[in-house]
Enzyme design. Sequence first.
Site, short mmCIF file in Angstrom:
data_model
loop_
_atom_site.label_atom_id
_atom_site.label_comp_id
_atom_site.label_asym_id
_atom_site.label_seq_id
_atom_site.Cartn_x
_atom_site.Cartn_y
_atom_site.Cartn_z
CG HIS A 101 21.76 37.39 76.18
ND1 HIS A 101 22.20 36.95 74.96
CD2 HIS A 101 22.70 36.97 77.09
CE1 HIS A 101 23.34 36.30 75.11
NE2 HIS A 101 23.67 36.31 76.38
CG HIS A 175 23.72 31.63 78.02
ND1 HIS A 175 24.90 31.29 78.64
CD2 HIS A 175 23.97 32.77 77.34
CE1 HIS A 175 25.81 32.20 78.39
NE2 HIS A 175 25.28 33.11 77.58
CE1 TYR A 177 29.11 29.91 80.37
CE2 TYR A 177 26.85 30.08 81.15
CZ TYR A 177 28.02 30.68 80.71
OH TYR A 177 28.09 32.05 80.61
CG ASP A 247 31.35 35.82 73.93
OD1 ASP A 247 30.38 35.18 73.47
OD2 ASP A 247 31.21 36.73 74.78
CD GLU A 310 25.45 31.54 74.07
OE1 GLU A 310 24.71 32.53 73.86
OE2 GLU A 310 26.59 31.64 74.56
#
Length: 344
Positions: A101, A175, A177, A247, A310
């Site tokens: 990141h 990011h 959630y 992921d 994302e």
Amino acid sequence: MKITQRDFGQGATLYSLKNENGVQLEVTNFGARIVNLFVPTKKEKRNIVLGFDSVEEYLAQDMYIGATIGRVAGRIKDGTFTLGGQTYQTDKNDHELHTLHGGAPSFEAKLWDAKLEESEKKSTVIFSLKSKAGEHGFPGELMVSVSYTLTEDNEWCVDYEAHTDQLTLFNPTNHVYFNLSGDVEQAIDDHKLFIDSDQFACIDEAVITTGEKRSVTDTAFDFRKARKLETSFNSQDDQVKAVGGFDHPFFLNKPSIEHVSAVLTSPDEAVQVEVLTDCPAVVVFTANFNGAGPVIRGKKLTDHGGITFETQTAPGSERFEDFGTIEIQPNVPFRSTTIYKITE
């Protein structure tokens, strides 16, 4: 629509945007992040995203939740890339092996400047930041803005813009959630997911993309027809088992803010979020924390307690040409838009 604000700790401010339908978006200049997204249902008002109540809690528990990520979202293998014939070494903040990141601390840890815009049909907070040349090893001075808009159509719109004075890499994302149940102790297993994607990117044991684009057909990654996430979590797919969930980057079939690329539906079907984006890919991460998740407002985040969308260019694009490009040039502004639309 009016924007209200209050102190969020350590010099940061929390901005609250609320529309006539009762949808309330709360964002902060700390990390240019989303903190809360309250949605009214017939029975209750739900907070459908994960977040904390102060800067101090983000610092103590998880800096990436809800934050703007950059300069480059995802992992850069070995923290190296070649650009314009020159090789660069970036901050190895992922187990001292890879860049994660954009290095640390990066966009998620900074206090961004904020500007407010209000009108009858929408309210906007524009966050802006200067990333100095050489920060975490990336070339070029970068001027970045991220605009968060709440509309009367129940859309949370994220607009990115960046300008550089030197050839560099840039691949931002948010990011956020989602957990549409509003309960971090309830896993997302019973959420239904749709993704308009025929291919996903495979990853290795270090969660680094391998360069392989794999068809979703006959795999746990096929969400071209909406279905519950638990059917994938319970599969024996080697890519799912590698990280205990997802992921992974999904390559979108029709990247456009006029096209719905993903849909998440709550178990009771009271809340639905549509994702529209001009980005070529979306990284879906299912909070595979395996008991190591943070405590959010007094409740321990369960494994698979949230899911990210994302939107970005797929990680690994600095190595794999067919993943897309994240190079940006001087005098050529970077612009991108993602819309999260709340429907019932």
